[in-house]
Design a protein around this motif. Sequence first.
Motif, PDB file in Angstrom:
ATOM      1  N   ASP A  33      -2.467   1.347   2.517  1.00 16.37           N
ATOM      2  CA  ASP A  33      -3.440   0.676   3.255  1.00 16.37           C
ATOM      3  C   ASP A  33      -2.922  -0.983   2.969  1.00 16.37           C
ATOM      4  OD1 ASP A  33      -5.328  -0.516   5.081  1.00 16.37           O
ATOM      5  OD2 ASP A  33      -6.881  -0.535   3.132  1.00 16.37           O
ATOM      6  N   VAL A  34      -1.811  -1.438   3.841  1.00 19.04           N
ATOM      7  CA  VAL A  34      -1.180  -2.555   3.915  1.00 19.04           C
ATOM      8  C   VAL A  34      -0.825  -2.954   5.165  1.00 19.04           C
ATOM      9  CG1 VAL A  34       1.001  -2.008   2.913  1.00 19.04           C
ATOM     10  CG2 VAL A  34       0.167  -4.195   2.425  1.00 19.04           C
ATOM     11  N   ASN A  35      -0.805  -4.188   5.522  1.00 13.91           N
ATOM     12  CA  ASN A  35      -0.368  -4.617   6.755  1.00 13.91           C
ATOM     13  C   ASN A  35       1.400  -5.161   6.513  1.00 13.91           C
ATOM     14  OD1 ASN A  35      -0.258  -7.240   5.652  1.00 13.91           O
ATOM     15  ND2 ASN A  35      -2.073  -7.996   6.938  1.00 13.91           N
ATOM     16  N   TYR A  36       2.036  -5.600   7.730  1.00 10.77           N
ATOM     17  CA  TYR A  36       3.282  -5.518   7.359  1.00 10.77           C
ATOM     18  C   TYR A  36       3.594  -6.786   6.800  1.00 10.77           C
ATOM     19  CZ  TYR A  36       8.428  -6.038   9.276  1.00 10.77           C
ATOM     20  OH  TYR A  36       9.683  -6.258   9.068  1.00 10.77           O
ATOM     21  N   GLU A  37       2.889  -7.988   7.129  1.00 11.43           N
ATOM     22  CA  GLU A  37       3.081  -9.184   6.325  1.00 11.43           C
ATOM     23  C   GLU A  37       3.023  -9.151   4.946  1.00 11.43           C
ATOM     24  OE1 GLU A  37       1.178 -13.679   6.246  1.00 11.43           O
ATOM     25  OE2 GLU A  37       1.162 -12.468   8.340  1.00 11.43           O
ATOM     26  N   THR A  38       2.021  -8.435   4.551  1.00  6.12           N
ATOM     27  CA  THR A  38       1.842  -8.422   3.209  1.00  6.12           C
ATOM     28  C   THR A  38       2.641  -7.624   2.510  1.00  6.12           C
ATOM     29  OG1 THR A  38      -0.479  -8.657   3.669  1.00  6.12           O
ATOM     30  CG2 THR A  38      -0.048  -7.749   1.414  1.00  6.12           C
ATOM     31  N   LEU A  39       3.187  -6.620   3.181  1.00  5.08           N
ATOM     32  CA  LEU A  39       4.246  -5.290   2.886  1.00  5.08           C
ATOM     33  C   LEU A  39       5.637  -6.297   2.430  1.00  5.08           C
ATOM     34  CD1 LEU A  39       5.245  -2.735   1.739  1.00  5.08           C
ATOM     35  CD2 LEU A  39       5.792  -2.354   4.351  1.00  5.08           C
ATOM     36  N   MET A  40       5.932  -7.125   3.428  1.00  5.32           N
ATOM     37  CA  MET A  40       7.374  -7.899   3.233  1.00  5.32           C
ATOM     38  C   MET A  40       7.125  -8.821   2.129  1.00  5.32           C
ATOM     39  SD  MET A  40       9.197  -6.826   5.440  1.00  5.32           S
ATOM     40  CE  MET A  40       8.658  -5.323   5.357  1.00  5.32           C
TER      41      MET A  40
END
Length: 53
Positions: A33-40
């Motif tokens: 449960d993580v969005n793309y920006e946070t994952l990067m």
Amino acid sequence: MQDRKYHKKKAAVEKFIKKHGTIDHSVILNNVDVNYETLMRILDELRNEGRVS
């Protein structure tokens, strides 16, 4: 942005990477449960810290 939720997501991503041995963005996004920006941001920090190659 360095709050408790962020650190929990970072730990979850790191645990997933170690367990499955993949840094494929789509696989991580579908399972954690993580969005793309946070994952990067998390992947960049883990690479800089030397935890992920």
